[in-house]
Design a protein around this motif. Sequence first.
Motif, mmCIF file in Angstrom:
data_model
loop_
_atom_site.group_PDB
_atom_site.id
_atom_site.type_symbol
_atom_site.label_atom_id
_atom_site.label_comp_id
_atom_site.label_asym_id
_atom_site.label_seq_id
_atom_site.Cartn_x
_atom_site.Cartn_y
_atom_site.Cartn_z
ATOM 1 N N THR A 1 33.863 66.162 -9.473
ATOM 2 C CA THR A 1 32.798 65.728 -10.371
ATOM 3 C C THR A 1 33.366 65.254 -11.703
ATOM 4 N N THR B 1 30.018 61.732 -9.291
ATOM 5 C CA THR B 1 31.267 61.816 -8.536
ATOM 6 C C THR B 1 32.344 61.022 -9.244
ATOM 7 N N ARG C 1 35.005 66.504 -3.157
ATOM 8 C CA ARG C 1 34.421 65.602 -4.153
ATOM 9 C C ARG C 1 34.682 66.189 -5.535
ATOM 10 N N GLU D 1 28.061 67.377 -13.405
ATOM 11 C CA GLU D 1 28.359 67.835 -12.057
ATOM 12 C C GLU D 1 27.714 66.984 -10.974
#
Length: 381
Positions: free
Chosen positions: A140, A148, A138, A145
């Motif tokens: 960020t 997604t 994933r 953070e």
Amino acid sequence: MLYSTPRLEPADHQVLEQVDRMREQLRHAVRQVPMKWTLDLRKALTASAIAASNTIEGYRVDARDVADLMDGEREVEASDENKAETLAYQQAMTYIQSLHDVADFRYGKELLNGLHWMLQGHHHPQKIAGQWRKTAIRITAPGDELATDYEGPDHELLPGLMSELVDWLNDGDLHHHFLIRAAMAHLNLVKIHPWSDGNGRMSRSLQTLLIARGGVLAPEFSSIEEWLGMPGNTWEYYKVLRTVGGPVWSPERETLPWIRFNLLAYHQQAQRVQRRVDRSNDCWTQLMEWAQTERITERQVTALHEVAMMGRVRRSRYEKAEGLNTQQATRDLQALTKAEVLTAIGQTKGRHYVAGPRFPHTVLATAQRPHTIIDPYAAAE
């Protein structure tokens, strides 16, 4: 299925033709200038590319310190972590540059994993290097953070996707211009995101490799990583990857905006390099003329040219550039310091030399001569 190469529109073909002309002119210009400063310029461009690409990933080392690290100097203003990242990227970039004229070259999974090990091996085994990730990934959003930005394809799909990419690298879309193929290689690799870390640098490195394999210019003049590392361009880089790539692996999406972003990068970086070549050539000519009146040798001009273009010179760099022993290099720099052409900064280990009171100011002015960079798409409207 990979993200596919789009059909270019007339404006895109026009920009690409301009890039081709500039690269050919740059190739001719480089062949006409003294080999000594050409080698310095190649090293400086490589250092700038490494510094910029690492900056995108949050590792910050000044391009001048990168150049010193490339020469084996370790007394630079950088953390151990940043030094390690810089040296790893230098290793990978040096190998990439060496591949530009290999006659029987083929892309392969082993090559890509080997390059990844060069970049990330110093993190292994905490972060697995040189092999595909075994978990989901994933990405960020910059600055958040918890948000997604992108989810890579399932790790079970990676062997098949990477086989498809390798096949494409060797045989796919060969009728397209190599600069377009290089941009598409970058996009597909960064969206497959096959490793647990280092995917951005690997994707930019792969693009540089394809450009270098194009054979028009020496590899050091071919990278757009310096351009991508400029703050405004970095933001646009993330933005276009997000827009074109989508939130998940979705190769059916339109890729022309990504190609246009890269054509802009190719064009503007070629402009920047040409201006740098012009300034460097003019500085060398002025220094040679000035040296004749000051009893300064041609080899000392190499050190002065480095100061003009990079802001400083170290004894170790001068020594290697001129093939001198330490005593000869030290004597030359001490003589220039005594004559107040250079000024020594720092203690013995970290010492470097900057322009002194009697360094020719016209040369410094030439080195800092401003230039204008145009947007080729805006000019075409």
